[in-house]
Structure formats: C-alpha cells, structure tokens
Design an enzyme around this catalytic site. Structure first.
Site, PDB file in Angstrom:
ATOM      1  N   SER A 138       0.821  -1.214   0.000  1.00 14.95           N
ATOM      2  CA  SER A 138       0.000   0.000   0.000  1.00 14.95           C
ATOM      3  C   SER A 138       0.855   1.264   0.000  1.00 14.95           C
ATOM      4  O   SER A 138       0.428   2.301  -0.520  1.00 14.95           O
ATOM      5  CB  SER A 138      -0.928  -0.003   1.219  1.00 14.95           C
ATOM      6  N   ASP A 314      -2.491   7.371  10.123  1.00 16.20           N
ATOM      7  CA  ASP A 314      -2.583   6.035  10.715  1.00 16.20           C
ATOM      8  C   ASP A 314      -1.236   5.528  11.225  1.00 16.20           C
ATOM      9  O   ASP A 314      -1.142   4.382  11.697  1.00 16.20           O
ATOM     10  CB  ASP A 314      -3.161   5.037   9.714  1.00 16.20           C
ATOM     11  N   HIS A 317       1.118   5.111   6.751  1.00 18.74           N
ATOM     12  CA  HIS A 317       1.189   5.746   5.444  1.00 18.74           C
ATOM     13  C   HIS A 317       1.643   7.195   5.573  1.00 18.74           C
ATOM     14  O   HIS A 317       1.265   7.896   6.515  1.00 18.74           O
ATOM     15  CB  HIS A 317      -0.173   5.670   4.746  1.00 18.74           C
TER      16      HIS A 317
END
Length: 771
Positions: A138, A314, A317
C-alpha cells in the site's frame, strides 16, 4: 587634488565655531569656553580617528588585494570540491537517491545537487511512449498515485485496495501500472520473470518495495527475516536482468509512527523496518558488477519521512507532502538526463562541447600561448603601475598621456577573459561545484544588505559636481541597485512578495536611467552617427554574446541585456526620426518642445499597441530572424512577460530628462553646492510627498497576495517611487554634494554585472517561475 578629511576639519572648524556662536543669539547662556573647546576637540578627534582608520584599511585592502583574495578562494573551493568528489563519490544520482534534508518545511534539498520540480508537460515529454511499473504494497501504491499526479495533477486516488491499478495518458502514450505484491516472495518473482520472457511488455522503469506485510503477517519473527533475505536474493537476479534494458529502483522502508499504529500493526516497529532495510541493502549491493549495481536503492524518501511521519493519520502511510518528495526523486532520476532542466543538476552529466564552444576554447588557449611567448621574449611595454587612491579605492589616472600599449596587452586581456569564462563555465555548466536550491530567509537577505550599506556609507566622499543626477550619483545609484539585486537573487528573495516588488522597482529604475541617459545624450550632443550606435551596442552585448557562446545558451537566457538593447534601439529611432530635434534647435522656438512631446506621445502609443495585444506582439517577434534573438525554449512568451512588466519605465526616463533639461536651461533649478534644488516651500512639499509615497508603496507591497496581482499595477506606479527617490536624493543641497565611492565603483561596471549576475543566479528565475 582632493583634500583629506583631516584637512577639511582643520579648515572648517573656525567657521563652524562662529556659526554655532551666532545661533545661540542670547536665547540661553553661552557655554563656558573650556566646554566649547572640549566639544570641538572631541569632534576633531573623532573625525581624525575615522580618517586615519579609513586610510589604514584602504592601504591594505585595495582592489588588487581583493582580486587576489577572490582568486585564492576560487582555487581553494576547486580543491575542496575536487577532494569531496574523489573521496565521497561524484555520482549526483546517488546523492539524489541516498540523502538530503528539508529547507524549511516543504523544500527538499538533495545532497550536493538541485532537484527540479517537474510540471505535467515536462513529465509527459520525458515519459512519452514509456511504461512505468510500481510493484509492492500500500505504501508503494501511495507513491504510484503521487507519481501519476505529476503527469495528471487532477487524478483521483479511486482505485480498489489490494488490486492492480492502471493509468494511461493517451496523448503522449504514457502508461503507469501498479501491481499489488505486498510481499517479496515467489509471486513477485514470477511477475518479474514474465517481463524478462516477454520483451514486448517489458517496462522501461520498475519501482519496487515490500516488507511491512511480511512483518505484520508473521509477527516480526527472525525466521521471516531470513526468508525475506532468501526471497530477495532470488528476486535480485531478475532485477539485474531488467536493469540491463531499463531502470530499476528498490524503495527502502520508510519509518512508522509507532504510537499512532492500530493494534493489528503494532508489530511493525522501526527496529524491524531497519533490519529489513539492512537486508535489502546487503543483498542488492551484493549484485554489483564492475563495482556498480543495476538496482538503484532509494533511501532519500526515508530520510524525508523521518521528519514528517508524525503527521501520518494512521502511523503507517506517509503524508502527501512526503510522497510528493518521493515522486519528484524518481522523476528527477529518470528524466533529468533526458530533458536537462536548468535547475535540476542531479543525474546530469557534463554536456558535450559543441563546435562553437571548442572554437572559443581554442581561441582563448591560443591567446594564452601567444601571451606567454611575448612575455618570455620580454615585450613588456606597459605603463608604470599607478598607486591606488586609498580614499576612493580607485586607481589615479596619470596626468600625462598614456604610453601606447604594447603587443602583449590585448593577449593579456584575452587571457583574463578566458580565465573568467572558464570559471563561469565551471560554475554554470560543469558539475565541479556542488549546487543547492535557494531558500529564502529574512536573515539571508537583510544581513548582507545592511552590511553593504554600512560599507557604502563608510566610503562617502564629496562630489565633484552638484547637479541633479550627476555622473557620480548615477554610478552610485546603479551600483547599490546592482548589489541589492545580486543579494536578492542569491538569497532567493523572489519568494517573498514585498521584497520582490521593491526589487521590481529597482529594475524599472535601471530602465528609467536608460531612457534618461540616452535621451540626454542625443538631446545635448545630437550624435546620431553609426559609430555611436555600434559603440553602445558593443558595450551592452559583448560580454553576453561571449557568454552565450561559452555556455551554449540562447541570447534571451540573459534577458536583461536584450531588454536594454531593445530600448536603446527604440530611443535611438525616436530621437533620430525626422525631425531631429536638439537643444540648440529647441532654444530658437518653443514649438520644437511641442514636437518632442509629440514624439514621446507617438512612442507611448507604440508601447500601448504592443502591450494590449499579446497576439500582435508575439507575431512580430516570432518572425525569423528576429525570433532567434527573443525566443526561449521555442517561444517568445518569456520576452513578452519581461517587456510588458516595465514597458513605461524608459519613456518615463526620457520625459523626466526632457523636463529637467528644459528647467535647467531656463535656470529654474538651484544646483549650487549646499542650496536647495527648489524654493523652500516647494522643496518641503515635494520631500513630504516623496516620503509619503515610499511608506504607502511599502504598505501596499506588503499586502500584496500574489505576484500576478502586483505585477498588473507595477508598470503604472513604479515611476512614483523612482521620482520620489530622485527628489529625496537631490533636493537637499548636502545630499547632492556627497556620494559613495564604494557603490559608484560597482556602478561603473554595471554592464558587466548585468551579464554575470543573471548567469550565476538564473536558477532563481526557474525555481520560482518569474523573479
């Protein structure tokens, strides 16, 4: 011969004493004699100390010594940077990808080189008909989106998680894919192997990275770390194969904000990520052939993330600003060697010399050889050295006629110019010196500014004449403006709008002087001959034309000289056009004054015609061969912007010169030493209005929100500040009677400064778009 400060004190002290005695006039009891004597003695001692100190400083710090110090500093810098490159590695691509720091909050500065901020059109040009593949988890997907937004800024992050995502820009045939491979395992290995087997689908650029999922799924066990090493070793073989035909980047793991991580990610610690990074570095560096690995490790984005990860929502990221840094790192690594941006020195090699550059180098080398031969043979027909004037930092001119120069002199001058051009080339075109982006701070601009103005005041002297805008005063004016503009460029002050607007007034003031000076010459002398025109054009353009050849730059790159040259041609055409009106002719009839005003009105209409029709302007200047002088990157838009910004400054200068010379001829002005320029009431009113306009302009400039908004008003209001300065500088008689020889010295070489300052500070223009 100029009197020294000490002699002036001795001669004028009695007059000052008598004047002070007259002014007491019984209003208060006179001071005791011993008190008066003490005050005068202290004043004389202070001025004596100032004079002796100034003379002592100038005795040691002459222009010759300053040149010697500068030469020694340049040699030391060359040696220093040469040693750094030899022992620290000279590959600017490695510098770009490995280390850097933030300048302020948002400007990323790679070590030793400059990173260009790519625009959409540039990115499309670079990546045309190429395929870029991002492979990973991600965080690589985030980097993919940031990279795509460089190409298409309005692109939304609307792809599904844990799935492949594709992007294609049809017009330039750019294709960017994200392939979901969260772990460095057999799945990633098979993806890479399929590209090697299918040559048609092989990507030109591959960006990979993975580790967080391996830590998360297996709890950060040591066995997983060992398996990661085994898998990456097998993957590295395929990466090296892909690097033979394209570019491959491995993104080292960015840090996390452990306190902000959710419970199911708590095992992803910075200690674990550091272990995985160490494995990646050891495995991928172990695949080096001939001392160089085909896989490039990207560590700089990790360094950027260390300072911004606390802003992560978070904890895993990265914030958008840091992702943009990573995307720009990749764009610079891929595209700089192709597009060669001016402010992107990372990953750029030394450009090959063209024919003209080689020919110029041979010419300067040949001149050096001839000079050396003549020197050895003893052809030393030169004048005796002239002692420096320690009061003004200038060399005294000999009273008698100069001895004719020997055959060695022109070759000596060419040698000096060759050395200067070599230094410019090393700074601007070669990669000998490390380069860095300009980053504006108030201290970086105002501290040097205060320093030079203290020096300017220190070297104040009596003027030889006290006329309005006399030669010494205009040299002083040009000198301090050039120094301010130089500091402005070096410090990157164009980023601060109030400073930008004040410097714009200085540029307009220089063009104002251009109009004032050339109009005055033609009005008084009436010399419209070809010799005069060629002389001015040569002095304006010689240095810049040599720079264009040596640096392989277009003429418009040094835009200010083309601007001044253009306006000289316009002034000449206006004044030389029939009827040619001179002061002698105008004295016979006042109608000739109206004819001059009619000419200026015609010039104003000419300017307005070009200014209010950009299409017409660009069509005129896009015609060959005129376009070769005014095009930059195949367009005359930049020339249009520069011309329009100060379009009225020259005609303002011409009109002011006309009014002043008429008033002077009619003896309206009092230009004697110590006298007010105008009657006291008018002088006080004009001085008050001038100070008010200065304050008002500064307040307005400080409240400007954007450069575009301010630039719209600038052509119409800049003349008010210029006239205010002229009045403040010239109305008081004592102000006209002194000048700064320090600033005047720089003003006398303003033509040379026009070329060099724009050469060494051009990066500022390209960073900020417009200065």
């Amino acid at each position: 011969m100029r009197s020294s400060a000490l002699q002036l004190v001795v001669m004028e002290a009695p007059e000052e004493a008598s004047l002070a005695a007259e002014q007491t006039d019984g209003a208060a009891p006179p001071l005791p004699d011993h008190t008066t004597a003490c005050c005068h003695g202290a004043a004389k001692m202070a001025i004596l100390a100032y004079s002796l100190g100034k003379r002592e400083i100038n005795h040691h710090f002459t222009i010759r010594n300053a040149k010697l110090i500068s030469f020694v500093l340049v040699v030391l810098l060359l040696v220093f940077h040469g040693v750094l490159r030899h022992y620290g590695g000279g590959d600017s691509c490695e510098w770009l990808l490995s280390t850097g720091r933030y300048l302020g909050e948002n400007v990323w500065q790679p070590y030793g080189c400059m990173m260009h901020k790519y625009k959409s059109t540039e990115a499309k040009t670079c990546l045309s008909e190429k395929r870029v593949a991002f492979v990973g988890d991600s965080r690589i997907r985030q980097l993919f989106y940031s990279f795509v937004k460089v190409i298409e800024p309005d692109r939304r992050e609307d792809g599904n998680k844990h799935e492949d995502i594709s992007f294609e820009e049809v017009e330039s045939s750019v294709k960017v894919d994200f392939l979901w491979c969260p772990e460095a395992n057999n799945s990633m290995k098979e993806r890479l192997a399929s590209w090697i087997q299918e040559t048609s689908a092989k990507p030109d650029v591959v960006i990979l990275g993975a580790a967080t999922w391996s830590i998360k799924l297996h709890g950060g066990s040591s066995e997983t770390l060992q398996q990661y090493k085994v898998n990456l070793t097998a993957i590295a073989v395929h990466l090296e194969r892909l690097a033979e035909h394209g570019e491959v980047y491995w993104i080292l793991q960015d840090p996390v904000n452990e306190e902000a991580l959710s419970e199911n990610r708590k095992m992803i610690t910075n200690q674990q990520l550091e272990l995985y990074n160490e494995v990646a570095v050891s495995v991928l560096n172990g695949t080096k052939h001939n001392g160089r690995s085909g896989v490039k490790l990207v560590a700089a984005s990790r360094q950027a993330a260390l300072e911004t990860i606390t802003q992560s929502e978070d904890g895993l990221h990265l914030p958008e600003s840091t992702r943009k840094v990573g995307a720009m790192l990749l764009m610079n690594s891929v595209c700089n060697k192709l597009l060669r941006p001016i402010d992107g020195s990372c990953c750029q090699t030394l450009p090959p010399l063209n024919f003209l550059q080689k020919l110029t180098a041979c010419f300067f080398l040949g001149s050096a050889v001839i000079f050396a031969v003549l020197h050895v043979l003893g052809n030393n027909r030169h004048r005796r050295p002239v002692p420096a004037d320690v009061e003004s930092l200038e060399e005294k001119k000999p009273a008698t006629a100069a001895v004719p120069l020997g055959p060695k002199a022109p070759f000596q001058a060419l040698c000096r110019m060759g050395v200067i051009m070599s230094y410019f080339y090393l700074c601007d075109r070669a990669d000998v010196f490390m380069k860095e982006h300009k980053f504006y701070t108030h201290s970086a601009f105002f501290i040097p500014l205060i320093y030079i103005f203290v020096l300017g005041v220190f070297y104040s002297e009596n003027s030889k004449e006290t006329k309005l805008l006399n030669r010494e005063q205009t040299d002083e004016w040009k000198g301090w403006m050039q120094l301010v503009i130089l500091i402005y460029h070096i410090s990157g002050a164009s980023a601060f709008v109030p400073v930008y607007m004040h410097v714009r007034v200085l540029v307009a003031a220089y063009l104002f002087q251009t109009g004032y000076g050339h109009f005055s010459f033609f009005w008084l002398k009436g010399d419209f001959g070809l010799y005069r025109v060629c002389q001015v054009l040569f002095r304006l353009n010689f240095l810049v034309l040599v720079l264009c050849v040596v640096m392989d730059r277009p003429y418009q790159f040094y835009y200010f000289v083309p601007l001044v040259t253009f306006w000289f041609v316009i002034i000449y055409g206006t004044m030389a056009l029939w009827p040619q009106i001179l002061q002698k002719k105008a004295n016979s009839s006042g109608m000739w004054h109206l004819a001059v005003l009619a000419k200026l009105l015609g010039l104003l209409l000419f300017i307005c015609l070009f200014a209010f029709s950009q299409e017409f302007f660009e069509s005129v200047f896009s015609v060959w061969p005129v376009s070769k002088l005014f095009e930059l990157n195949g367009s005359v838009h930049e020339w249009w912007f520069r011309w329009k910004l100060d379009r009225f400054a020259v005609i303002h200068g011409m009109l002011f010169a006309f009014i002043y010379l008429v008033l002077q001829k009619r003896q309206v002005l009092s230009e004697s030493k110590g006298e007010l320029l105008l009657p006291p009431k008018i002088s006080n009113l004009l001085l008050s209005l001038s100070i008010f306009s200065f304050v008002t302009y500064s307040i307005w400039a400080s409240n400007c929100k954007t450069k575009t908004e301010c630039n719209e008003m600038h052509p119409y209001i800049s003349v008010v500040q210029i006239l205010a300065f002229i009045l403040i500088r010239n109305i008081p008689g004592y102000a006209r009677s002194i000048y700064s020889s320090f600033f005047a010295w720089f003003g006398k070489i303003s033509l040379e400064w026009e070329g060099t300052q724009f050469l060494i500070t051009m990066g500022d223009c390209w960073q900020s778009g417009r200065w």
